[in-house]
Structures are given as structure tokens and as C-alpha cells.
Enzyme design. Structure first.
Site, PDB file in Angstrom:
ATOM      1  N   TYR A  27     -37.039  11.998 -41.084  1.00 36.01           N
ATOM      2  CA  TYR A  27     -37.875  12.928 -40.304  1.00 36.01           C
ATOM      3  C   TYR A  27     -37.024  13.847 -39.428  1.00 36.01           C
ATOM      4  O   TYR A  27     -37.513  14.334 -38.411  1.00 36.01           O
ATOM      5  CB  TYR A  27     -38.874  12.133 -39.451  1.00 36.01           C
ATOM      6  CG  TYR A  27     -39.976  11.479 -40.269  1.00 36.01           C
ATOM      7  CD1 TYR A  27     -40.768  12.230 -41.144  1.00 36.01           C
ATOM      8  CD2 TYR A  27     -40.242  10.124 -40.166  1.00 36.01           C
ATOM      9  CE1 TYR A  27     -41.779  11.639 -41.897  1.00 36.01           C
ATOM     10  CE2 TYR A  27     -41.259   9.529 -40.914  1.00 36.01           C
ATOM     11  CZ  TYR A  27     -42.018  10.287 -41.772  1.00 36.01           C
ATOM     12  OH  TYR A  27     -43.027   9.712 -42.505  1.00 36.01           O
ATOM     13  N   PHE A  39     -44.309  14.404 -31.340  1.00 37.81           N
ATOM     14  CA  PHE A  39     -44.794  13.181 -31.997  1.00 37.81           C
ATOM     15  C   PHE A  39     -43.684  12.365 -32.666  1.00 37.81           C
ATOM     16  O   PHE A  39     -43.934  11.280 -33.191  1.00 37.81           O
ATOM     17  CB  PHE A  39     -45.906  13.505 -33.012  1.00 37.81           C
ATOM     18  CG  PHE A  39     -45.511  14.442 -34.132  1.00 37.81           C
ATOM     19  CD1 PHE A  39     -44.811  13.984 -35.242  1.00 37.81           C
ATOM     20  CD2 PHE A  39     -45.858  15.789 -34.079  1.00 37.81           C
ATOM     21  CE1 PHE A  39     -44.457  14.842 -36.277  1.00 37.81           C
ATOM     22  CE2 PHE A  39     -45.501  16.659 -35.115  1.00 37.81           C
ATOM     23  CZ  PHE A  39     -44.802  16.175 -36.205  1.00 37.81           C
ATOM     24  N   THR A  47     -51.995  17.266 -45.021  1.00 32.59           N
ATOM     25  CA  THR A  47     -51.439  16.300 -44.055  1.00 32.59           C
ATOM     26  C   THR A  47     -52.497  15.696 -43.132  1.00 32.59           C
ATOM     27  O   THR A  47     -52.508  14.491 -42.896  1.00 32.59           O
ATOM     28  CB  THR A  47     -50.350  16.999 -43.189  1.00 32.59           C
ATOM     29  OG1 THR A  47     -49.362  17.523 -44.061  1.00 32.59           O
ATOM     30  CG2 THR A  47     -49.696  16.046 -42.205  1.00 32.59           C
ATOM     31  N   ARG A 107     -55.739  11.378 -49.041  1.00 35.55           N
ATOM     32  CA  ARG A 107     -55.986  11.493 -47.600  1.00 35.55           C
ATOM     33  C   ARG A 107     -57.440  11.875 -47.306  1.00 35.55           C
ATOM     34  O   ARG A 107     -58.043  11.387 -46.356  1.00 35.55           O
ATOM     35  CB  ARG A 107     -55.029  12.512 -46.994  1.00 35.55           C
ATOM     36  CG  ARG A 107     -53.592  11.985 -46.951  1.00 35.55           C
ATOM     37  CD  ARG A 107     -52.632  13.111 -46.733  1.00 35.55           C
ATOM     38  NE  ARG A 107     -51.255  12.685 -46.507  1.00 35.55           N
ATOM     39  CZ  ARG A 107     -50.221  13.486 -46.637  1.00 35.55           C
ATOM     40  NH1 ARG A 107     -50.402  14.747 -46.999  1.00 35.55           N
ATOM     41  NH2 ARG A 107     -49.001  13.053 -46.406  1.00 35.55           N
ATOM     42  N   ASN A 150     -51.602   8.896 -42.165  1.00 33.16           N
ATOM     43  CA  ASN A 150     -52.152   9.666 -43.292  1.00 33.16           C
ATOM     44  C   ASN A 150     -51.769   9.075 -44.664  1.00 33.16           C
ATOM     45  O   ASN A 150     -51.630   9.779 -45.648  1.00 33.16           O
ATOM     46  CB  ASN A 150     -51.791  11.150 -43.166  1.00 33.16           C
ATOM     47  CG  ASN A 150     -50.306  11.396 -43.241  1.00 33.16           C
ATOM     48  OD1 ASN A 150     -49.515  10.454 -43.325  1.00 33.16           O
ATOM     49  ND2 ASN A 150     -49.905  12.652 -43.235  1.00 33.16           N
ATOM     50  N   GLU A 190     -34.442  12.473 -51.127  1.00 28.70           N
ATOM     51  CA  GLU A 190     -35.240  11.278 -50.792  1.00 28.70           C
ATOM     52  C   GLU A 190     -35.018  10.157 -51.805  1.00 28.70           C
ATOM     53  O   GLU A 190     -35.022   8.978 -51.440  1.00 28.70           O
ATOM     54  CB  GLU A 190     -36.722  11.656 -50.682  1.00 28.70           C
ATOM     55  CG  GLU A 190     -36.972  12.530 -49.450  1.00 28.70           C
ATOM     56  CD  GLU A 190     -38.425  12.935 -49.250  1.00 28.70           C
ATOM     57  OE1 GLU A 190     -39.254  12.676 -50.152  1.00 28.70           O
ATOM     58  OE2 GLU A 190     -38.721  13.511 -48.196  1.00 28.70           O
TER      59      GLU A 190
HETATM   60  P1  CMP Z   1     -45.706  13.479 -43.761  1.00 31.41           P
HETATM   61  O1  CMP Z   1     -46.169  14.780 -44.284  1.00 31.41           O
HETATM   62  O2  CMP Z   1     -45.436  12.359 -44.622  1.00 31.41           O
HETATM   63  O3  CMP Z   1     -44.353  13.723 -42.913  1.00 31.41           O
HETATM   64  C1  CMP Z   1     -44.374  14.024 -41.552  1.00 31.41           C
HETATM   65  C2  CMP Z   1     -45.331  13.121 -40.875  1.00 31.41           C
HETATM   66  O4  CMP Z   1     -45.447  13.322 -39.500  1.00 31.41           O
HETATM   67  C3  CMP Z   1     -46.741  13.405 -41.407  1.00 31.41           C
HETATM   68  O5  CMP Z   1     -46.821  12.970 -42.712  1.00 31.41           O
HETATM   69  C4  CMP Z   1     -47.571  12.666 -40.385  1.00 31.41           C
HETATM   70  O6  CMP Z   1     -47.580  11.262 -40.640  1.00 31.41           O
HETATM   71  C5  CMP Z   1     -46.759  12.941 -39.124  1.00 31.41           C
HETATM   72  N1  CMP Z   1     -47.307  14.055 -38.360  1.00 31.41           N
HETATM   73  C6  CMP Z   1     -47.322  15.356 -38.698  1.00 31.41           C
HETATM   74  N2  CMP Z   1     -47.902  16.088 -37.722  1.00 31.41           N
HETATM   75  C7  CMP Z   1     -48.244  15.219 -36.745  1.00 31.41           C
HETATM   76  C8  CMP Z   1     -48.872  15.347 -35.494  1.00 31.41           C
HETATM   77  N3  CMP Z   1     -49.255  16.541 -35.032  1.00 31.41           N
HETATM   78  N4  CMP Z   1     -49.086  14.237 -34.757  1.00 31.41           N
HETATM   79  C9  CMP Z   1     -48.684  13.025 -35.225  1.00 31.41           C
HETATM   80  N5  CMP Z   1     -48.069  12.831 -36.421  1.00 31.41           N
HETATM   81  C10 CMP Z   1     -47.857  13.913 -37.167  1.00 31.41           C
END
Ligand code: CMP
Length: 159
Positions: free
Chosen positions: A54, A62, A96, A107, A117, A131
Site C-alpha cells: 500500500y 486511512f 472500491t 463488492r 471491501n 504483486e
Molecule cells: P484496494 O483497492 O484493495 O486497495 C486500497 C485499499 O484501501 C482499498 O481496497 C480499501 O480497502 C482501502 N481504502 C481505500 N480508500 C479508503 C478510504 N477512504 N477509507 C478507508 N479505506 C480505504
């Protein structure tokens, strides 16, 4: 790879899905679409691998909570293979934000959250390559012939 047009992509089934006993439901959807599972394992992720995974979110508010969430329980990591697998998997995963994702997507059908998610999927060829290396050793990816290949794709798609 068993077919030169095929792509490989990473899916992580997140802790929320494991705790909600949705692993089978999620794998079923990818299998039924016709994607081939070429690697699959249960993993516990630590701070180091999550900080790398990440890193593009490291300035986001977050970020710390996202890492703690991903450490709450094991995850299931897999590599799926198929023609245009990267975009197909993202379409099956959905938007997302769980509450806004379309019905029919993982989702949209199973998540009420942005953080929780259910799945992660690689977003480009470059990300997928990175990855795959991040989560799998070379010998954990198995290059086998899937019996349904000739029925999942038309002849011209297989050429
Ligand atoms: P993913 O797309 O797997 O990768 C980034 C992750 O960050 C996303 O899924 C969510 O699980 C998390 N994420 C993205 N935006 C937010 C947010 N605004 N608040 C909390 N978690 C987030």
C-alpha cells in the site's frame, strides 16, 4: 503461462471476507467465469509487506487503519490466469466503495464498506507483475493445462 495471450493477476481475499466465511463464494465466482487458478494460499500479512503493498497510500489518513485491518485475520492470496484477466477480475470485484458498487459484482453483492471491501485485485500489467513477486515464490505458481480451456474460449481467441 499456458497461453501466450493470457494475463495473470493477483487477488487477495481480505480478512473481512475470511471472517464472514465468504472465501468459497468468492473463489466460485472467479472459477465460474472461466478464470484459471494457478496459485492459491492462506497468508498472514505483516507490517513490512503491507507497507510495500500500500505504499501508494502511505500519505492517506486511512493508511495505518488499512494496515491494521489487513492484519486482523489471515488473507487468501491467489493468482488467476485468463485472456484479459486483469480487467475481467476488476470488473468482477466491482467499485472500491462497497456501498456504491454495482449489484452482481463481489463488492456490490457482499460489501457495505470502503475499507472492508472483500477483495483486492491488481490494477495493471505492471502492478500484477510486482504483486505476483510480492506474494508468491516462483514454485508456488503452477503452469498446468486446464481441461475447460477449449470451451471457455472460441478457437480464434485461443490462436
Ligand atoms: P484496494 O483497492 O484493495 O486497495 C486500497 C485499499 O484501501 C482499498 O481496497 C480499501 O480497502 C482501502 N481504502 C481505500 N480508500 C479508503 C478510504 N477512504 N477509507 C478507508 N479505506 C480505504
Amino acid at each position: 503461462m499456458t497461453h501466450n495471450k493470457a494475463e495473470r493477476t493477483v487477488v487477495l481475499i481480505k480478512p473481512d471476507a475470511l471472517q464472514r466465511a465468504l472465501v468459497g463464494e468468492i473463489i466460485k465466482r472467479f472459477e465460474q467465469k472461466g478464470l484459471k487458478i494457478v496459485a492459491l494460499k492462506l497468508m498472514e500479512l505483516g507490517d513490512a509487506i503491507l507497507s510495500e503493498h500500500y505504499s501508494h497510500h502511505k500519505e492517506k489518513p486511512f493508511f495505518p487503519k488499512l494496515k491494521s485491518f489487513m492484519m486482523q485475520a489471515p488473507i487468501v492470496a491467489m493468482v488467476l490466469e485468463g485472456i484479459e484477466a486483469i480487467s475481467v477480475v476488476r470488473m468482477i470485484a466491482g467499485k472500491t466503495q462497497g456501498r456504491e458498487a454495482d449489484m452482481g459484482t463481489i463488492r456490490g453483492d457482499l460489501s457495505m464498506s470502503t475499507q472492508a471491501n472483500i477483495v483486492h485485485s491488481s490494477d495493471s500489467k505492471e502492478t500484477a507483475e510486482a504483486e505476483i513477486k510480492r506474494f508468491f515464490k516462483e514454485n508456488e505458481i503452477i503452469d498446468y493445462v486446464h481441461g475447460n480451456f477449449n470451451f471457455v474460449y472460441a478457437e480464434e481467441e485461443r490462436e
